[in-house]
Design a protein around this motif. Structure first.
Motif: not given
Length: 629
Positions: A112-117, A101-104, A84-85, A57-58
């Motif tokens: 802007r960033m894109v994170v992996t759910l 919820i910890i994403c990468c 990790s965020v 997700v953006e």
């Protein structure tokens, strides 16, 4: 052999974990935003499945746009690939409530960033958050990889990993190939660079290419990699940071060498992204078929349980089997076409590299990498070439006790000490004029460096212009009140010195002339060891109307951020000014070696001589400045 290292890594991990908790629990959101560790408020953009079939997700930083409109100083953020965020909502009182919820981070830009759910359900939970924000999360992955690597190398018996371990850490002898009667010649390299390339070919176990500032380490390393590839089908190239990996990858790609960049680099050009594994994976001719199969699997799972039918599991199993076959085929094709696999040291543990092996591993910027990080990559090769400079910036250690315990001692340093016969020094530098070079050469490199003829007497101003200048900020204002360093959170600044620094820049631009600065694209760097001083200097520069036309020619940052870079003129703001002569981490002289060796033509040091010159190094530097002046 590695018990102490394992203990120190665990202590450093616990220290960083506690610091993260302290920041999360005690300090507010605004503090984290200023530190670049948090975005709030945020909004979510589009969500989609990436080429590895992971939901992403953006995330947009809404505060960035609002701040930019006010022309205020925009905090630089620390979000980058692989970190990790965690996400949070904010109540009416501004109190954050963190989710689990910890994403990468998959990709990051300015706002802007894109994170992996972690899963599809996480997306709906994120979209339901009120006044959402995102913050860096303490990531234990690299620590886990380093500990696993140390345990693996400690247990190694009767294999190549055990041999390399013993060669690096004991008196076990090095092995060398025979020197051919006719050596390959590279007229574009100097004698020490040619010797380094020849020895890379001859070494059977390890070689260290010691590259002081401006000596063409990357040029030499690229030539060595190219020459090794004439004898081997593939090599691995690693470095501690994404930036370093991207830089050498680009140099190799520009030569037409097929590079596969494992792990998305941060803030890179589209040209560089095209070499990433994910982009290559997407571009494969079999990928559309794979995508359709994955879509069919998701569609089947989205159906109500009652409507799935009796052969649901058989359908899923067949589709998964076909999907795995295609994935393996694409992966094999990508690696068969590749000559250089490039990644960070931690990235060497990437799942796509499982079982992959090559003969030669190159580790660039090895003097900035923890030994434990190097051991993540070393099992994938039979021979290791380290390149770097242990007289410049060391690895970052946050726990002072771990630093005292020796965690900062790198594997490259150990080999330099135990196996000096494996070290090849590059001794001709092409960056600085001779006077600028001499102090660093004498203090750090035994006086062995030489200035190349083309740079020996270089100067911006033809008349006498001392290349090394110290402006002494006395620490006293006009009314005789003591003025000196001050604290901003966990960093220091010195307002009077910052104003002197900007004034020094003014004067030199006027001396050179603004017309020449623009027409000849003369660039300036301002370095300070302290982040608070960097922030203050940026504010002063931004408000200065005289400097507005020259902003694109001026960059301001910490010493660490300038590693590997160069500018025509460098101005150093030292900050420390106190009666007790405390200089903090300025006593790490490797950091100062970086600072004073970034300039091509001129270095201006702005600092309190009374405080700094109590240290022998700074006293010698001060005397050298006056001697040259």
């Amino acid at each position: 052999m590695f018990e102490k290292q394992i203990l120190l890594i665990k202590q450093e991990q616990e220290y960083e974990r506690n610091e993260f908790r302290k920041e999360m629990e005690i300090r507010g959101i605004e503090h984290r935003i200023r530190r670049g560790n948090c975005w709030a408020p945020i909004k979510f953009g589009r969500s989609y499945y990436n080429s590895l079939d992971r939901m992403v997700v953006e995330v947009f930083n809404e505060n960035h746009a609002a701040t930019a409109e006010k022309d205020a100083t925009i905090p630089e953020h620390n979000f980058e690939y692989g970190k990790s965020v965690c996400f949070f909502s904010t109540d009416g009182n501004g109190t954050p409530h963190f989710t689990d919820i910890i994403c990468c981070v998959s990709y990051a830009e300015d706002s802007r960033m894109v994170v992996t759910l972690p899963n599809e359900k996480a997306l709906s939970r994120l979209l339901a958050l009120e006044r959402p924000g995102v913050a860096l999360h303490f990531d234990e992955t690299t620590y886990r990889l380093m500990l696993e690597a140390l345990q693996q190398v400690e247990k190694a018996r009767g294999n190549r990993l055990a041999e390399l371990r013993d060669i690096f850490h004991t008196s076990a002898p090095l092995h060398w190939g025979s020197r051919p009667n006719v050596l390959p010649q590279y007229p574009w390299l100097n004698a020490s660079q040619q010797e380094a390339v020849h020895e890379v070919l001859r070494a059977n176990d390890v070689l260290v290419v010691h590259g002081p500032p401006g000596t063409g380490k990357t040029t030499t390393l690229v030539e060595a990699i190219d020459e090794v590839l004439r004898r081997e089908s593939q090599v691995m190239v690693c470095a501690q940071s994404n930036t370093a990996v991207d830089w050498i990858s680009k140099q190799l790609a520009d030569r037409g060498i097929q590079v596969l960049r494992v792990g998305n680099p941060t803030r890179v050009t589209d040209e560089m992204l095209s070499f990433c594994y994910e982009r290559r994976f997407e571009a494969h001719s079999d990928y559309p078929q794979l995508w359709q199969i994955r879509r069919d699997i998701r569609h089947l799972y989205s159906q109500p349980r009652k409507g799935r039918g009796e052969n649901f599991h058989q359908k899923i199993a067949r589709l998964r089997e076909k999907s795995e076959e295609l994935e393996i085929r694409i992966r094999e094709d990508l690696f068969n076409m590749t000559r250089v696999v490039a990644c960070t040291l931690a990235g060497a543990a990437h799942p796509v590299l499982k079982g992959w092996h090559c003969h030669t591993l190159f580790i660039d910027e090895a003097a900035q990498a923890l030994e434990a990080a190097c051991w993540i990559a070393i099992p994938k090769a039979d021979k290791v070439v380290f390149a770097g400079d242990h007289c410049q910036l060391p690895p970052t250690i946050k726990n002072p006790e771990c630093l005292k315990g020796g965690l900062g001692k790198t594997l490259m340093e150990t080999i330099v000490e135990r196996k000096p016969e494996a070290v090849r020094l590059l001794n001709v530098q092409y960056r600085m004029n001779e006077e600028l070079m001499k102090f660093s050469s004498e203090w750090f490199y035994g006086g062995q460096l030489q200035a190349a003829p083309g740079v020996k007497h270089r100067s911006i101003i033809e008349e006498v212009d001392a290349p090394l200048v110290w402006i002494n900020v006395s620490g006293e204002s006009e009314n005789d009140t003591s003025v000196g360093e001050d604290r901003d959170g966990d960093s220091l600044f010195n307002r009077e010195e910052a104003e002197y620094t900007v004034a020094a820049l003014h004067l030199y631009i006027e001396k050179v002339s603004g017309r020449r600065v623009k027409s000849e694209n003369i660039d300036f760097g301002i370095i300070s060891p302290y982040k608070a001083q960097v922030r203050l200097l940026r504010q002063l520069l931004k408000r200065d109307p005289f400097l507005k036309p020259f902003r694109r020619h001026i960059s301001v940052n910490t010493v660490d951020a300038f590693q590997g870079q160069e500018r025509d003129v460098m101005i150093l703001s030292m900050v420390r000014a106190n009666e007790k002569g405390r200089i903090g981490f300025l006593s790490d002289l490797r950091r100062m070696n970086v600072a004073i060796t970034r300039a091509r033509y001129k270095v201006v040091i702005v600092g309190n001589a009374d405080t700094l010159c109590r240290h022998r190094f700074y006293r010698s530097l001060y005397q050298r400045c006056h001697h040259i002046g």
